[in-house]
Write an enzyme that holds these catalytic residues in place. Structure first.
Site, mmCIF file in Angstrom:
data_model
loop_
_atom_site.group_PDB
_atom_site.id
_atom_site.type_symbol
_atom_site.label_atom_id
_atom_site.label_comp_id
_atom_site.label_asym_id
_atom_site.label_seq_id
_atom_site.Cartn_x
_atom_site.Cartn_y
_atom_site.Cartn_z
ATOM 1 N N GLU A 70 19.771 -65.391 -28.131
ATOM 2 C CA GLU A 70 18.566 -64.680 -28.762
ATOM 3 C C GLU A 70 17.393 -65.598 -28.994
ATOM 4 O O GLU A 70 16.208 -65.141 -28.775
ATOM 5 C CB GLU A 70 18.893 -64.252 -30.206
ATOM 6 C CG GLU A 70 17.967 -63.731 -30.793
ATOM 7 C CD GLU A 70 18.615 -63.124 -32.364
ATOM 8 O OE1 GLU A 70 19.856 -63.103 -32.414
ATOM 9 O OE2 GLU A 70 17.871 -63.173 -33.485
ATOM 10 N N SER B 58 20.193 -67.059 -36.046
ATOM 11 C CA SER B 58 21.384 -66.679 -34.827
ATOM 12 C C SER B 58 20.945 -67.133 -33.434
ATOM 13 O O SER B 58 19.948 -66.734 -33.049
ATOM 14 C CB SER B 58 21.856 -65.368 -34.777
ATOM 15 O OG SER B 58 21.814 -64.723 -36.155
ATOM 16 N N ARG C 275 17.215 -56.107 -30.768
ATOM 17 C CA ARG C 275 16.489 -57.486 -30.635
ATOM 18 C C ARG C 275 15.827 -57.550 -29.283
ATOM 19 O O ARG C 275 15.779 -58.357 -28.562
ATOM 20 C CB ARG C 275 17.508 -58.778 -30.446
ATOM 21 C CG ARG C 275 18.546 -58.812 -31.738
ATOM 22 C CD ARG C 275 17.491 -59.403 -32.858
ATOM 23 N NE ARG C 275 18.455 -59.662 -34.181
ATOM 24 C CZ ARG C 275 18.660 -58.822 -34.919
ATOM 25 N NH1 ARG C 275 18.178 -57.750 -34.805
ATOM 26 N NH2 ARG C 275 19.399 -59.116 -35.820
#
Ligand SMILES: Cc1cc2nc3c(=O)[nH]c(=O)nc-3n(C[C@H](O)[C@H](O)[C@H](O)COP(=O)(O)OP(=O)(O)OC[C@H]3O[C@@H](n4cnc5c(N)ncnc54)[C@H](O)[C@@H]3O)c2cc1C
Length: 346
Positions: A329, A233, A163
């Site tokens: 995130e 998420s 990520r």
């Protein structure tokens, strides 16, 4: 170029939080971006490039110009071994994956139904079901808004990580991703190690089967942002040392973990949150999704403050129970600059 003034941002980000932006404008080509950056009507205003707003939490009204990346176009060239695709940064990611599957071009099917634009996909190196963007990306074309130069960064220079990429660090400000290049082998290699794709036989599975299964599972598992606001998420899966994992296993023998390298493992953030009993936990209009603990949702009336407080509660709960610091995130935007949970709560 159509400019919206003091306009609601709810249609332009998937959390659906009721905030506004001073101006909203669409960029359909590179000249539009250069114009917006230098035109006197936009001068001295903060600027934020947005794809589909599926990885963003606007913490307050945005005091600046939101520039929607709408650069379109897909060009396909073939070599003896590969399909080479050059794709405009404003193309919709899932529609592009679908376009490839329709032409029997494999390689992206595990990443089906991830919301957002092609131009945003390298930023956090999107990933799902055992495939990450870094596995298929050949290059990223980036406009430097100061020099007007377009530079091509090969996959190695993009410094892709979990990520993560150079576009969250050195190339974060003043750099706009205008196109992404993909190199997909003509001999398709199915990636079916992850459940539920592991039900298939590698010798007989088809591209369409993988694509359809990923779409079905995602539709069943994840809340549709068009119905329930969310940004996927909310937290990253934490990476810890094997030594720390082994200590936790004494108290939590069922805790899942996945090897990263010889010394580190990745834990499932959703499992940690679930163990804190937080599925369905709600603050104001923000709620931990009852089936997917990793997803924070807007039940319809959430303010940014509700989401921030809920995120902090989740972080605190996991820290108390497991002594693990969850990192979000989702990208947090303050009035004219990026921020984060720790900074907001300080
Ligand atoms: C239901 C749901 C499921 C999801 N599932 C996954 C998943 O499985 N895997 C995964 O990795 N992610 C997932 N996500 C997160 C999200 O889809 C990805 O991060 C996606 O790449 C974001 O694209 P976007 O166009 O919406 O980016 P935005 O949210 O619009 O932007 C994200 C950031 O990138 C910057 N940015 C956007 N475009 C550009 C550009 N052209 N140049 C420079 N900077 C830019 C923005 O300023 C912002 O900081 C999910 C999200 C949702 C809502």
């Amino acid at each position: 170029m159509k400019v919206l003034h003091d306009h609601g941002l709810a249609p332009y980000h998937t959390f659906g939080i009721d905030v506004t932006a001073t101006q909203i404008v669409e960029a359909e080509n590179i000249d539009d971006f250069i114009h917006i950056w230098h035109d006197s009507s936009f001068n001295n205003m903060a600027k934020l490039v947005v794809g589909h707003g599926s990885n963003l939490l606007f913490c307050e009204d945005y005091q600046g110009v939101i520039i929607l990346n709408r650069i379109k176009g897909i060009t396909l060239k073939e070599t003896a071994a590969n399909f080479c695709l050059h794709v405009g940064g404003g193309e919709d990611w899932h529609q592009f994956v679908h376009w490839c599957v329709d032409r029997n071009i494999g390689g992206l099917e595990n990443l089906a139904l991830i919301p957002g634009c092609v131009g945003s996909s390298p930023i956090q190196n999107i990933g799902a079901y055992g495939v990450e963007l870094k596995d298929v990306c050949q290059y990223v074309d980036v406009l430097d808004v100061i020099t007007h130069e377009i530079k091509r960064y090969d996959a190695e220079t993009c410094q892709f990580g979990y990520r993560d990429s150079v576009f969250k660090h050195q190339l974060k400000d003043g750099h706009i991703i205008v196109a992404v290049g993909f190199c997909l082998p003509k001999i398709w290699q199915p990636k079916i190690a992850y459940a539920p794709l592991n039900q298939f036989d590698i010798a007989t599975v088809t591209l369409q089967q993988v694509f359809d299964t990923v779409c079905e599972v995602r539709k069943a598992k994840l809340p549709d942002p068009a119905v329930i606001g969310n940004a996927g998420s909310f937290f990253k899966n934490p990476i810890i040392s094997k030594i720390a994992r082994d200590k936790l296993l004494v108290d939590y023998p069922a805790m899942p973990s996945y090897g990263i390298d010889n010394q580190h493992v990745k834990l499932a953030a959703g499992w940690l949150i679930d163990q804190c009993g937080l599925k369905g936990y709600q603050i104001g209009g923000a709620k931990v999704h009852p089936q997917q603990a990793l997803v924070l949702t807007n039940v319809g009336t959430a303010t940014a403050q509700d989401v921030i407080q809920l995120a902090q509660f989740v972080v605190d709960s996991v820290a108390i129970k497991f002594d693990i610091a969850l990192e979000h995130e989702v990208r947090f935007m303050a009035a004219n600059v990026e921020t984060n949970l720790a900074e907001i709560q300080a």
